[in-house]
Motif scaffolding. Sequence first.
Motif, PDB file in Angstrom:
ATOM      1  N   VAL A 118      68.455  30.387 -98.904  1.00 25.54           N
ATOM      2  CA  VAL A 118      68.794  29.810 -97.604  1.00 25.54           C
ATOM      3  C   VAL A 118      69.616  30.843 -96.847  1.00 25.54           C
ATOM      4  O   VAL A 118      70.640  31.319 -97.345  1.00 25.54           O
ATOM      5  N   ARG A 119      69.154  31.209 -95.669  1.00 25.88           N
ATOM      6  CA  ARG A 119      69.826  32.244 -94.883  1.00 25.88           C
ATOM      7  C   ARG A 119      70.009  31.781 -93.448  1.00 25.88           C
ATOM      8  O   ARG A 119      69.119  31.152 -92.877  1.00 25.88           O
ATOM      9  N   VAL A 120      71.169  32.081 -92.876  1.00 31.56           N
ATOM     10  CA  VAL A 120      71.434  31.786 -91.469  1.00 31.56           C
ATOM     11  C   VAL A 120      71.409  33.085 -90.690  1.00 31.56           C
ATOM     12  O   VAL A 120      72.094  34.053 -91.056  1.00 31.56           O
ATOM     13  N   GLU A 121      70.625  33.133 -89.644  1.00 35.80           N
ATOM     14  CA  GLU A 121      70.640  34.269 -88.736  1.00 35.80           C
ATOM     15  C   GLU A 121      71.459  33.870 -87.511  1.00 35.80           C
ATOM     16  O   GLU A 121      71.029  33.050 -86.704  1.00 35.80           O
ATOM     17  N   GLY A 122      72.663  34.416 -87.430  1.00 34.97           N
ATOM     18  CA  GLY A 122      73.555  34.082 -86.322  1.00 34.97           C
ATOM     19  C   GLY A 122      74.039  35.285 -85.547  1.00 34.97           C
ATOM     20  O   GLY A 122      75.001  35.193 -84.784  1.00 34.97           O
ATOM     21  N   GLY A 123      73.386  36.425 -85.764  1.00 37.64           N
ATOM     22  CA  GLY A 123      73.779  37.635 -85.065  1.00 37.64           C
ATOM     23  C   GLY A 123      74.897  38.372 -85.778  1.00 37.64           C
ATOM     24  O   GLY A 123      75.377  37.954 -86.827  1.00 37.64           O
ATOM     25  N   LYS A 124      75.326  39.468 -85.181  1.00 38.47           N
ATOM     26  CA  LYS A 124      76.286  40.361 -85.823  1.00 38.47           C
ATOM     27  C   LYS A 124      77.676  40.335 -85.183  1.00 38.47           C
ATOM     28  O   LYS A 124      78.513  41.184 -85.480  1.00 38.47           O
ATOM     29  N   MET A 125      77.933  39.389 -84.296  1.00 42.17           N
ATOM     30  CA  MET A 125      79.290  39.256 -83.767  1.00 42.17           C
ATOM     31  C   MET A 125      80.253  38.884 -84.890  1.00 42.17           C
ATOM     32  O   MET A 125      79.851  38.339 -85.922  1.00 42.17           O
ATOM     33  N   ASP A 126      81.528  39.177 -84.683  1.00 42.77           N
ATOM     34  CA  ASP A 126      82.542  38.852 -85.695  1.00 42.77           C
ATOM     35  C   ASP A 126      82.532  37.358 -86.006  1.00 42.77           C
ATOM     36  O   ASP A 126      82.409  36.521 -85.106  1.00 42.77           O
ATOM     37  N   ARG A 168      62.078  26.481 -91.334  1.00 41.88           N
ATOM     38  CA  ARG A 168      62.982  27.098 -90.354  1.00 41.88           C
ATOM     39  C   ARG A 168      63.560  25.991 -89.485  1.00 41.88           C
ATOM     40  O   ARG A 168      62.828  25.138 -88.981  1.00 41.88           O
ATOM     41  N   PHE A 169      64.873  26.015 -89.319  1.00 43.88           N
ATOM     42  CA  PHE A 169      65.542  25.039 -88.463  1.00 43.88           C
ATOM     43  C   PHE A 169      66.282  25.791 -87.376  1.00 43.88           C
ATOM     44  O   PHE A 169      67.194  26.576 -87.651  1.00 43.88           O
ATOM     45  N   GLU A 170      65.878  25.579 -86.114  1.00 48.48           N
ATOM     46  CA  GLU A 170      66.507  26.227 -84.969  1.00 48.48           C
ATOM     47  C   GLU A 170      66.994  25.131 -84.022  1.00 48.48           C
ATOM     48  O   GLU A 170      66.211  24.589 -83.237  1.00 48.48           O
ATOM     49  N   PRO A 216      71.254  34.847 -81.641  1.00 51.82           N
ATOM     50  CA  PRO A 216      70.324  33.948 -82.346  1.00 51.82           C
ATOM     51  C   PRO A 216      71.112  32.937 -83.175  1.00 51.82           C
ATOM     52  O   PRO A 216      72.267  33.160 -83.507  1.00 51.82           O
ATOM     53  N   PHE A 217      70.492  31.821 -83.496  1.00 49.55           N
ATOM     54  CA  PHE A 217      71.052  30.911 -84.493  1.00 49.55           C
ATOM     55  C   PHE A 217      69.927  30.047 -85.049  1.00 49.55           C
ATOM     56  O   PHE A 217      69.421  29.154 -84.379  1.00 49.55           O
ATOM     57  N   ILE A 270      77.293  26.227 -81.230  1.00 49.90           N
ATOM     58  CA  ILE A 270      75.953  26.796 -81.336  1.00 49.90           C
ATOM     59  C   ILE A 270      75.332  26.964 -79.957  1.00 49.90           C
ATOM     60  O   ILE A 270      74.649  27.966 -79.681  1.00 49.90           O
ATOM     61  N   TYR A 271      75.585  26.020 -79.058  1.00 56.10           N
ATOM     62  CA  TYR A 271      75.084  26.152 -77.685  1.00 56.10           C
ATOM     63  C   TYR A 271      75.676  27.383 -77.004  1.00 56.10           C
ATOM     64  O   TYR A 271      74.957  28.192 -76.403  1.00 56.10           O
ATOM     65  N   HIS A 272      76.994  27.544 -77.098  1.00 53.99           N
ATOM     66  CA  HIS A 272      77.651  28.667 -76.435  1.00 53.99           C
ATOM     67  C   HIS A 272      77.193  29.997 -77.040  1.00 53.99           C
ATOM     68  O   HIS A 272      76.927  30.970 -76.321  1.00 53.99           O
ATOM     69  N   LEU A 273      77.084  30.022 -78.351  1.00 57.67           N
ATOM     70  CA  LEU A 273      76.662  31.243 -79.036  1.00 57.67           C
ATOM     71  C   LEU A 273      75.270  31.674 -78.586  1.00 57.67           C
ATOM     72  O   LEU A 273      75.033  32.852 -78.291  1.00 57.67           O
ATOM     73  N   THR A 274      74.342  30.719 -78.491  1.00 58.36           N
ATOM     74  CA  THR A 274      72.956  31.065 -78.195  1.00 58.36           C
ATOM     75  C   THR A 274      72.682  31.196 -76.698  1.00 58.36           C
ATOM     76  O   THR A 274      72.010  32.140 -76.267  1.00 58.36           O
ATOM     77  N   THR A 275      73.210  30.261 -75.914  1.00 52.90           N
ATOM     78  CA  THR A 275      72.871  30.216 -74.490  1.00 52.90           C
ATOM     79  C   THR A 275      73.742  31.141 -73.652  1.00 52.90           C
ATOM     80  O   THR A 275      73.248  31.815 -72.740  1.00 52.90           O
TER      81      THR A 275
END
Length: 309
Positions: free
Chosen positions: A152-160, A287-289, A273-274, A263-268
């Motif tokens: 199980v992996r989450v792709e949430g980008g590389k921000m801190d 896949r759950f987006e 990505p999330f 999650i909204y703020h991060l993606t929009t």
Amino acid sequence: MIRNLGFKLSVAAFLTLFYPAFIFAQKSNSSLQKDPSQRIQIAPESVFKSFREAGMKPVNHALTPTEKDKVTHAFTLLPPLHQRILKQHLQSISFMDNMPNTALTSPVDTAGATKMFNITFRASLFDENISQWATWKENTCFKQEADSNYSVRVEGGKMDGIVYVLLHEATHIIDVVTNITPHQTEAKAAMQPTAFTKDIWRLMNVPAEPYIDSLLEQTRFRSGKPVPISLAPGVYSRLSKTPFPSLYAMAAWSEDIAELATIYHLTTKLKQPFYIVVTQNNMELARFEPMKNALVRQRLDQLSIFYKP
């Protein structure tokens, strides 16, 4: 995560002995107090006590210059309402080593009418980006089985990682101050729903009937226990039929708003990505987006308050 932890801080003796120095410090630091990211202090004793009682040995973490820069940057990325309310209601931020969870938002007893809060973060968060931290957290929901080869992996980008966690914890403060969700001391108490909880939640930690699912009720943030990782494809399939943006959002309505806003703020707004991917032998099974889920998207109008100038 937010808990009802209060504490009282007495400064009378300090003021008696060091009054002139205190006044000087007030004046010299007045500009810093306008910036919540600079309100770094040792965590309230009540927070240390709660972790010690859980068998931990928490230690205050002194930030390096690089870590301070990460904190400052994370605050600049918050939505406008978060920035305004934190200036008024954030008493302090703290960092700990040997802390069992990622973060804790606690009310601070200042003997005043204004609600004030402390946010304490686990300092090791500085070593992780969002994808790394979110993948670790998501995997606490599952127990690995011998030779299953599930992942199980989450792709949430590389921000801190602190960008995500600060936004989540700060949203708890916005929620308490503005009453996005009802606030009560007993989980089973019936409350008048707010616009955010209406038809989504029946009680503080009980979803509305259409969204109670037998498999989802077994997951960690509903039951307290992880499920076999072989069930992960079914878990995310069932989650996609609910209005919840994550498994953690199903823990309680306070976590629901914090996860949805984050999650909204991060993606929009931050264009990251999330999504969550389940694989077996490197083959994608599910896949759950959340931001592509129609039931989740129907709730996004509730977030417009965060962006009003």
